[in-house]
Structure formats: C-alpha cells, structure tokens
Design a protein around this motif. Structure first.
Motif, mmCIF file in Angstrom:
data_model
loop_
_atom_site.group_PDB
_atom_site.id
_atom_site.type_symbol
_atom_site.label_atom_id
_atom_site.label_comp_id
_atom_site.label_asym_id
_atom_site.label_seq_id
_atom_site.Cartn_x
_atom_site.Cartn_y
_atom_site.Cartn_z
ATOM 1 N N HIS A 131 18.891 -13.618 -5.104
ATOM 2 C CA HIS A 131 19.848 -13.613 -5.168
ATOM 3 C C HIS A 131 21.292 -13.961 -3.611
ATOM 4 O O HIS A 131 20.452 -14.609 -2.754
ATOM 5 N N TRP A 132 22.628 -14.156 -3.930
ATOM 6 C CA TRP A 132 23.150 -15.163 -3.457
ATOM 7 C C TRP A 132 24.639 -14.177 -2.235
ATOM 8 O O TRP A 132 24.897 -13.409 -3.463
ATOM 9 N N ARG A 133 24.620 -14.478 -1.678
ATOM 10 C CA ARG A 133 25.136 -13.805 -0.781
ATOM 11 C C ARG A 133 26.587 -14.674 0.112
ATOM 12 O O ARG A 133 26.638 -15.976 1.094
ATOM 13 N N LEU A 134 27.648 -14.163 -0.568
ATOM 14 C CA LEU A 134 28.506 -14.986 0.887
ATOM 15 C C LEU A 134 29.345 -14.282 1.576
ATOM 16 O O LEU A 134 29.397 -13.046 1.735
ATOM 17 N N TRP A 135 28.954 -14.620 2.920
ATOM 18 C CA TRP A 135 30.070 -14.197 3.947
ATOM 19 C C TRP A 135 31.317 -14.726 4.020
ATOM 20 O O TRP A 135 31.814 -14.735 4.718
ATOM 21 N N ASN A 136 31.830 -13.862 3.373
ATOM 22 C CA ASN A 136 32.895 -14.103 3.507
ATOM 23 C C ASN A 136 33.768 -12.848 4.225
ATOM 24 O O ASN A 136 35.142 -13.066 4.668
ATOM 25 N N GLY A 137 33.108 -12.576 5.024
ATOM 26 C CA GLY A 137 32.995 -11.963 5.719
ATOM 27 C C GLY A 137 33.689 -12.018 7.938
ATOM 28 O O GLY A 137 34.401 -12.129 8.171
ATOM 29 N N GLY A 138 32.718 -14.056 7.606
ATOM 30 C CA GLY A 138 33.711 -14.856 8.228
ATOM 31 C C GLY A 138 35.049 -14.893 8.531
ATOM 32 O O GLY A 138 35.464 -15.631 9.148
ATOM 33 N N LYS B 208 22.057 -17.718 1.822
ATOM 34 C CA LYS B 208 23.392 -17.861 2.114
ATOM 35 C C LYS B 208 24.625 -18.184 1.055
ATOM 36 O O LYS B 208 23.791 -19.671 -0.294
ATOM 37 N N TYR B 209 25.173 -18.442 0.629
ATOM 38 C CA TYR B 209 26.339 -19.117 -0.847
ATOM 39 C C TYR B 209 26.690 -20.224 -0.274
ATOM 40 O O TYR B 209 26.767 -21.430 -0.754
ATOM 41 N N TRP B 210 27.529 -19.979 0.791
ATOM 42 C CA TRP B 210 28.680 -20.967 1.442
ATOM 43 C C TRP B 210 28.466 -20.817 3.008
ATOM 44 O O TRP B 210 29.582 -20.412 3.483
ATOM 45 N N MET B 211 27.295 -21.399 3.748
ATOM 46 C CA MET B 211 27.531 -21.081 4.914
ATOM 47 C C MET B 211 27.904 -19.519 5.606
ATOM 48 O O MET B 211 27.255 -18.100 4.754
ATOM 49 N N GLN C 70 0.763 -1.422 -0.126
ATOM 50 C CA GLN C 70 -0.191 0.002 -0.076
ATOM 51 C C GLN C 70 0.947 1.417 -0.135
ATOM 52 O O GLN C 70 0.167 2.242 -0.328
ATOM 53 N N LYS C 71 1.777 1.669 0.921
ATOM 54 C CA LYS C 71 2.856 2.555 0.848
ATOM 55 C C LYS C 71 3.919 2.785 0.078
ATOM 56 O O LYS C 71 4.038 3.883 -0.445
ATOM 57 N N ALA C 72 4.564 1.763 0.001
ATOM 58 C CA ALA C 72 6.005 1.588 -1.531
ATOM 59 C C ALA C 72 5.488 0.138 -1.848
ATOM 60 O O ALA C 72 6.645 -0.582 -1.812
ATOM 61 N N PRO C 73 4.808 0.030 -3.163
ATOM 62 C CA PRO C 73 4.925 -0.033 -3.652
ATOM 63 C C PRO C 73 5.806 -0.837 -5.169
ATOM 64 O O PRO C 73 6.288 -2.580 -5.871
ATOM 65 N N ASP C 74 6.695 0.277 -4.981
ATOM 66 C CA ASP C 74 8.107 -0.152 -6.054
ATOM 67 C C ASP C 74 9.429 -0.404 -5.375
ATOM 68 O O ASP C 74 10.467 -0.708 -6.239
ATOM 69 N N ILE C 75 9.709 -0.899 -3.720
ATOM 70 C CA ILE C 75 10.685 -0.785 -3.061
ATOM 71 C C ILE C 75 10.495 -2.443 -2.977
ATOM 72 O O ILE C 75 9.525 -3.202 -2.561
ATOM 73 N N ARG C 76 11.306 -3.257 -3.202
ATOM 74 C CA ARG C 76 11.740 -4.253 -3.413
ATOM 75 C C ARG C 76 12.250 -5.235 -2.443
ATOM 76 O O ARG C 76 13.166 -3.935 -1.604
ATOM 77 N N LEU C 77 11.684 -6.233 -1.432
ATOM 78 C CA LEU C 77 11.609 -6.373 -0.410
ATOM 79 C C LEU C 77 12.778 -8.099 -0.878
ATOM 80 O O LEU C 77 12.844 -8.365 -1.764
ATOM 81 N N ASP C 78 13.800 -7.913 -0.117
ATOM 82 C CA ASP C 78 14.730 -9.199 0.084
ATOM 83 C C ASP C 78 14.725 -9.419 0.871
ATOM 84 O O ASP C 78 14.817 -9.216 2.155
ATOM 85 N N LEU C 79 13.996 -10.904 0.891
ATOM 86 C CA LEU C 79 13.518 -11.201 2.147
ATOM 87 C C LEU C 79 14.560 -12.949 2.269
ATOM 88 O O LEU C 79 15.392 -13.601 1.535
ATOM 89 N N ARG C 80 15.293 -13.279 4.101
ATOM 90 C CA ARG C 80 16.429 -13.481 3.863
ATOM 91 C C ARG C 80 15.777 -15.009 3.673
ATOM 92 O O ARG C 80 14.735 -15.117 4.424
ATOM 93 N N ALA C 81 16.698 -16.298 3.410
ATOM 94 C CA ALA C 81 16.002 -17.122 3.392
ATOM 95 C C ALA C 81 15.950 -18.199 4.937
ATOM 96 O O ALA C 81 15.014 -19.606 4.759
ATOM 97 N N LYS C 82 17.093 -17.918 5.717
ATOM 98 C CA LYS C 82 17.199 -18.672 6.606
ATOM 99 C C LYS C 82 15.484 -19.241 7.237
ATOM 100 O O LYS C 82 15.267 -18.339 8.074
#
Length: 889
Positions: A426-433, A386-389, A352-364
């Motif tokens: 969409h694939w997220r690489l947690w290289n920061g770990g 997540k790509y690789w844990m 209703q309020k922001a129909p054009d804003i894309r939402l990324d839903l985390r898969a966990k």
C-alpha cells in the motif's frame, strides 16, 4: 424541512419531504419524485438516499417512496438498489437484460422509460457503490438549471474503482488541537460527508508520532489495563477515558455510515524521548518523571506483556475497527533488540483475539524476519511504504532515490517488490510535508499517481489531509492558531477550504476518467462561469510547483515531514541551497554536477539546471496569466474565497519565480567554490538578489491573509512563522555573500558563462526526438531487445539504454543502443542473466545530439519517465495471502 417516514406493508420505507417554501429557478417540478429502495438498506445506502432527498428538497421538489416502480404515480421514479438479490433494482436489471455491476464499489446509472414511466435506475455492486451513485445524482440535481427538470444533468454511466483503496490520514500531533476536533460530531459529519462524496473509502487516524510522548502508547488515553495499575496517562480521569473511548467508537460508526473503513494508526509503543520528542521543549524530561498528559509506568520489563494485554482490550472495546497500522522500527520507541520478540507476540495475540483485522506494517527498516513471522502466524497484513520520501514529489515512483538511504527500507519500495509475491503493498504519499497550507489540486497529477500505485498489484494509496501538521511540536496545551485572518475567512471549518484537494484525490483516484465537469461545476458555482476556467487552470499549473521543487532542488536534510517544507522555506542560505541534489538524482542534474560539467566538459541526458530554471520561469508566467484573466472576469462573483485563492496562486507563482532565479545563483556559487573565480561569485550574488526580489513579491502577495505564525512544526527547523520571516533571513544571507565578495580573492583564471534563459521553449536547443513502442511483458531468462527511433536535425550523437530491476537498492546499468540498418532505429539487448524471476525490470532511454542537447525518454513532464517490464513467470503473480481481510460497507 418536514420529513415523515413509515413502513409500507411490503417492508419498504415510505418518506415524504414537504416542499420548500422558496420556488426554484424555472418553477417547481410538477409531480413528486418517487424513490424505490429496500427498507433494510445498509447505512451507506441510507446516507446516499438522505443526500439525494435533501438535494431534491433544496430544489423545492417533493419526494415520496414506494415499494415498486409500478406503484409510483406520475413523475420520475428513482429505483436504487444492489445488482444482486431480490430487490426492485435487481429485477429491473434482469428485465432489461443488463449485466449488474460486479466489482466491489462499482455502479451503474441508467435513464429509461418503462411502461410509460420515466425511470432513473441506480445500481451498486455493494452498498458503497450504490451510495456513490446516489451521491453523484444528488450533486447533479444541484447542477440542473431548472427545478422542472432536476435530472437533466444526470448521465448514463458505469464506473468501477481504479484503485482499490483511497485512504486519507489524520494525525494527532497536538492534544488541544486534536481534541477540538475529536469531540465535535458536527465537524466529523461534514468531514466524513466530504470524504464519502469524493469516494474516499478509508480513514486513518494516527495515534503518536514525534509529538513529545502524547499517545505513546495510545491505550491509556482510552482505558486502564487490568494487572498494570502503574501504567497510566498522568492526570487523565476515568470519565475522560470513557469519553475518549465513546468518541472513538462514534467516529468509527459515523465513518461506516458513509462507507468508510476506519484504520487506527498505532505508531508509538513506548516513549523514550529522542526523535519521538518532536522538538517540543522539555520533551526528553518526560522520560525521567511523570508528566501530565503523557504515559508513565511503561518500561522495558513490562512493555511486551502490557502491550499484548492492552492491544487485546483495545480490539475488544473498539470492536468495529477495520484495521490497525503499526509503525515497526526504533522510532516507535522499540529498541532493535526488542523488535523481533515484540512483533511475534503481537502477531500471535492478534491472530487469536482479532483474526479478521488487517494489519498495515510500516515498511521503514522492516526486516525480512518480521515479515516472515507475520506470514507464519497467518495474520492478514500488508506492507505500507512511503511513495516519495516524506514529501510530495512528482507523480511516479522516483527514478533513483537519494544515495544516503538507497540501501535502507526507508524512502520508497526499496527491495520489497520481490517475486514470488507474498504480501501486498500500500502506497503512502506524504504530501503533508510539502503542501501544508496552500491550495492544491491537479487531476493530471492524480491520474499519473493513481496509475503508479498499481505497481506490484498495489492495494491503492493513502494521502495526508491538508493542514496535517498543524500545531505539531507545540505544547499540548497551546491554543491552536486560526489559519486565515478573521476578515479573510469564508468557511466554517478550515478543511472546507481544500475542497478541490479532496475532490481530485478521491474522485480521480476512484476513476481516472472522471468527467471534468465534476469539478468544473464546483468552480463555476464558487467563481462564476467567466472566471472559473482561469482559476481552475491556474490551480492546476500552480500545483506542479511544489512537486518540482521537491524532485529537483530539495536538500536531502529536509526530507522528513518534520523538517522540510518547500511551500514556505527558502531551503537555506545560498551556500546551503547550492548543496542540494533534489530527490530524484537520475532525472535532474544537481548544482555541483552542473558546475563540474561546465568546468571539465561533459554531457548528460538528465534535466540540466538551465532547463529546470526555464520550467519554473515559464510556469510562473503561465500562472500569472491565468490570475490576470480571472481578475478581469470575476465581476460580481468576487468574494473572500476568490481573493484567498488568487493569493495562493500568486504565492506559488512567485515561489516558482524564486527558484527559477535561485537555480542559476546556486550553479554559479558551485562554480565559485570549484574554481575560486570571483566572477562566478558576482554572478551568484546577482542572481540571488533577483531571487530575493521574487520572494519579496511573494510576501507582498501573501499580505495579511495568513496568520503571522503558521505553527506547522519545529520552530528551530523553520516550520513556524511566515514567509516574511524567510525574507529577513534571505537578506541576511545576501549580506554575508556581499561581505565575502568584498574580501580579497584570487585573480580570475577561468571563464565560464552558463546560460539561463528566462523562459525555456521547445525551439531553444530542443533535444532529439524519440519514438518508442514500450516493452511491457517479457519471458524470464530470455534476452530482452529494446528498439527505438531517434532523430535530430543536427544528428544523433549517441543513444543509451538504462535499466535495472524494480529494486531501488540497485543502480542503473547502461548499454549502448546501436544503429540498425535503416539509420534512425537503434537497439540494445538486455542479457538473459539480467532477466530474472525475482524481479520485474524497468528501463528508460537516453539520447544526445551533436550539439550537446540530451533527453530522457519518456518525458517526465508527460508520463512516468521509465517503463516497467512485467516478467511472465511460472507461478501466480499474487498467491493466496492468508486469512481474508475484514471488510465493511
């Protein structure tokens, strides 16, 4: 520099840059360079024009701007514009019968002569593509050996993006550290300039995540919500909220000016302690009483109505958001019983309020019912997983994830890649770990990684910024530490140290065929032409060490980014290390499995510990060789950056050497536990001593370059401190083993001597050769035949086909590949009932010779170690996914 601008009568900008007083090498360009660009050019184009003008000015060249290339005087004319419309670039393309770039972000660069004028034509399919062309030319102006020919290094080229989205994520773990960056516009100008130059196109800023309740939720940090006076961030003033809101909107505007989309990560919705505390002392007490800097007044009764009102106000006060990334499950503070209704209300409100804003839903732990609700409400969304844990593994989706979470939506794509396709991934690489403080950069890794993110028509990738967990789990008023010792620093901002990380993920993610000269010129500028090739190759080699540790000998307990750190941790004392199974259990034989094979007899095509140990040993030797060559050739280019870079290479070399020696220690220890043979314990201790010596050399290499306390996470999880602290713990663990060695034990009753060569070469026990033309397409409901050639001088013992659906919740099935009439060819047929419409298929081939040497084909060191078979279905692979996503240029 003196810059004057005005409008010409035809509506074009005119700019004159006064020449620099210093003469460029080779003399100044004798004529001004004329830029032709539309006056109403979008901000990303203006950014590119400014950068090109600045580059030319830096070479002592005057820049003018004209309405048309025909009106330009003597000298080179740069015509920059979009391929569509009525601009000069579009008209020139038409005159030349050249097709304009049409894919979003694509570009074209042409050097040509037109009516006696030298013209450099830069065309983009959109503002971002044209900005990339301008920035590429600006870089190449800097490469020119003579200012008399500033475009000598510019090449005719056409490029288009390989991956649609190339995102970088920033965390807000610690308030003091975050705000030291948040309010610094100079910092963001440099940071965003680097992202734009390297063709990242999205910035994700994540609010809330295991940080003791800070920004859980984020809304009161920016504003109060009418009707909810009791929900507030304790101690924050209205003026501070206004400053925060203004800083956020300014950051978004600066991002858009450089062609970057901005996504706000809202990861915590209410603070309830537990895992959200992140290990900060006293974090759970904040749920019992108002705590300065944390949100108070939110509870189960007002959670849903407050969130709807706050989120509606957030999208109204931050109107230029491109997307919101939500964490969906219980670690966001939501109870399982709340989640269905919570997300239904959020989706309806956003529609209703922001129909054009894309939402990324985390898969966990994302249930199908919530996905269905998102589809039913019609919000534009995708699922980001997540790509690789939560670590940086090898550059492909794991062949088989750890069984502890195989049936959860947690560590990868799980069972989400079902057809017909209803959403994008969409694939997220947690290289920061994994790669937190040391330098990293390998274009081959990124090429393979980028290719794998196209799975399921993937939308691209997101990587963590270097140092992303800096100050995580520390008190929010703690002073952020300086990474390097004062006399070792060579940058203004720490992120500038990691220029190559940004370059390879951005440029190679955009175009896997990016010419190597793009980064080689930078290496040469920093280290000189003689030493640069060796630093470059050394860094490429060293960048393979951490992903290999994660894949082959990382303990499952250390999978979270907030617990595991392969770069600095010893990964436990030897008895704990020996329990590790790695994080791709289909490719690597774990230490206990190897001990069982040695005791009971058996064979496997997986990578065995001896081979893995040899890989680490060889890699360490290769890195050392590159460092030695660079040291001999650095000459007058020796500087602080060189010293810091070779220090990191030496640390990674010795880390590889440590694991090469600890792997046999772990196998022997598991043999000891299985058999009780004290000789196995003796061998384990001897290898452990050798491994500790490698760690001692690592500490010596690190010297005083890094601060003594690298506060990168929970102290109790060994995410703080220094490598020298781990050395003390290694020695203590060795003492415990030696004490056990001295205890009375059983008499030897088995004699097993696993061989661990210091360097594994192709000539030592080489596995059979496999030649195979992969099957990449197949019909649904039809048998699928797989044929391969397998040869070995000692004879082939067996060949097997391993296959499953592209569903990580399945184990692999096995079929014998039987020899065909010509002897070297083998074949197996996947039955029709396994070739189903709901899933694509994946397979690999195992082969064993008569001496017990096995191999998996494809070779993980060269390519993804399995093949994907895309099934031909009677429906579109990607149907319409609902509302159009909001895009910005």
């Amino acid at each position: 520099m003196s810059l004057t601008c005005g409008l010409l009568s035809r509506g074009f900008i005119t700019c004159v840059v006064t020449p620099c007083s210093l003469l460029a090498v080779g003399g100044a360009f004798p004529h001004p360079i004329t830029l032709v660009a539309d006056a109403d050019a979008a901000n990303p184009i203006r950014h590119g024009l400014d950068e090109l003008s600045e580059a030319l000015h830096g070479r002592g060249i005057r820049v003018e701007q004209a309405a048309s290339w025909r009106e330009a005087g003597d000298g080179i004319v740069v015509v920059a514009g979009l391929g569509s419309g009525e601009g000069e670039a579009s008209r020139l393309l038409s005159d030349l019968n050249l097709l304009p770039p049409s894919v979003p972000e694509s570009l074209l660069i042409r050097r040509l002569e037109r009516e006696g004028k030298r013209v450099l034509l830069l065309v983009g399919a959109d503002p971002r593509g044209l900005m990339y062309a301008l920035l590429d030319v600006a870089d190449r102006v800097g490469w020119a050996t003579s200012a008399a020919n500033p475009f000598a290094e510019v090449r005719d080229t056409e490029e288009k993006p390989y991956t649609p989205e190339r995102a970088l994520s920033v965390y807000t773990f610690n308030r003091h550290y975050w705000e030291s960056r948040f309010y610094d516009e100079t910092y963001w100008a440099r940071y965003l300039d680097r992202l734009a130059r390297n063709r990242f196109n999205s910035l994700v800023v994540i609010f809330g995540y295991e940080n003791g309740g800070f920004l859980a939720p984020c809304y009161p940090y920016f504003f109060d919500v009418e009707g909810y006076p009791d929900v507030r961030m304790v101690g924050i003033t209205s003026a501070e909220q206004q400053r925060n809101l203004a800083a956020l909107n300014q950051l978004i505007a600066m991002s858009h000016d450089r062609g970057l989309k901005f996504i706000a990560g809202i990861w915590d919705h209410i603070y309830r302690g537990g895992v959200q505390g992140g290990g900060i002392p006293g974090a759970d007490q904040a749920t019992q009483q108002p705590t300065p800097g944390l949100v108070w007044g939110l509870n189960g009764d007002n959670l849903m109505p407050y969130t709807k009102a706050a989120l509606a106000k957030f999208v109204r006060l931050v109107p230029d958001l491109d997307g919101i990334q939500f964490r969906m499950h219980n670690e966001s503070g939501l109870k399982r019983s709340e989640q269905e209704a919570f997300w239904r209300d959020v989706f309806v409100m956003m529609r209703q309020k922001a129909p054009d804003i894309r939402l990324d839903l985390r898969a966990k732990e994302l249930p199908d019912s919530v996905i269905q609700t998102a589809l039913d409400t019609g919000v534009p969304f995708r699922i980001t997983t997540k790509y690789w844990m939560e670590q940086m593994g090898l550059p492909f989706h794991p062949t088989h994830i750890n069984r502890q979470n195989q049936f959860d939506r947690r560590h990868g794509y799980a069972d989400l890649l079902r057809y017909p396709q209803r959403y994008r991934i969409h694939w997220r690489l947690w290289n920061g770990g994994t790669a937190r403080v040391l330098l990293w950069g390998d274009p081959d890794y990124v090429r393979r990684f980028a290719a794998s993110t196209l799975l399921y028509a993937g939308d691209g990738f997101e990587v963590n910024e270097p140092l992303c967990t800096k100050m995580e789990a520390q008190p929010h008023d703690a002073q952020p530490f300086d990474l390097l010792s004062p006399d070792r620093r060579y940058y203004d901002y720490e992120f500038e140290r990691y220029w190559y990380f940004y370059q390879v993920f951005g440029r190679v993610g955009y175009n896997p065929d990016t010419p190597a000269e793009v980064w080689q010129r930078e290496f040469q500028k920093r280290f000189g032409q003689d030493a640069a090739p060796f630093i470059e190759k050394g860094l490429h080699l060293a960048s393979g060490v951490l992903p290999r540790i994660v894949a082959s000998c990382h303990p499952y307990r250390a999978f979270p980014m907030t617990r595991g750190w392969a770069e600095k941790q010893r990964l436990g004392d030897l008895p704990e290390y020996a329990k590790a199974e790695g994080s791709d259990i289909q490719l690597f034989v774990c230490f206990d499995e190897e001990a069982r094979l040695l005791v009971e007899g058996g064979e496997t095509a997986k990578v065995r510990p001896a081979e893995n140990s040899g890989w680490f040993a060889q890699t360490a030797a290769d890195i050392d060789q590159q460092v030695a060559q660079a040291e001999r050739r650095i000459g007058e280019h020796r500087n602080r950056e060189f010293e810091s870079t070779v220090t990191d290479l030496r640390i990674l070399s010795n880390l590889a050497r440590f694991h090469s020696r600890r792997i046999p220690a772990a196998v022997n220890y598991r043999l000891f536990e299985r058999t009780g043979d004290p000789r196995a314990l003796d061998a384990a201790i001897a290898h452990e001593r050798s491994a500790i010596e490698a760690w001692r050399q690592l500490v010596e290499a690190a010297g005083d370059f890094y601060t003594a306390d690298l506060m990168m996470g929970v102290s109790g999880a060994d995410l703080c401190g220094h490598w020298k602290d781990e050395l003390a713990l290694l020695n203590k663990g060795l003492e415990a083993l030696e004490q056990r060695q001295r205890e009375p034990g059983q008499e030897p009753f088995v004699q097993i001597a696993p061989r661990f060569p210091p360097v594994q070469t192709e000539e030592v026990d080489s596995a059979p050769e496999v030649i195979h033309q992969p099957v990449t397409m197949a019909a649904v409901g039809q048998p699928l035949s797989i044929t391969a050639v397998a040869r070995d001088p000692e004879g082939v013992k067996w060949v097997r086909l391993r296959y499953r659906h592209v569903n990580q919740q399945e184990d692999y099935r096995s079929l014998p590949m039987l020899p065909l009439a010509d002897g070297d060819r083998y074949q197996a047929t996947v039955p029709a009932q396994d070739v189903v419409s709901a899933w694509d298929l994946m397979y690999f081939i195992e082969v064993m010779d008569r001496r017990g040497n096995g191999r998996i084909h494809p070779d993980l060191n060269q390519q993804t170690p399995y093949f994907i078979v895309h099934l031909q279905r009677g429906f579109a692979a990607i149907p319409s996914l609902g509302a159009q996503h909001k895009t910005r240029q």
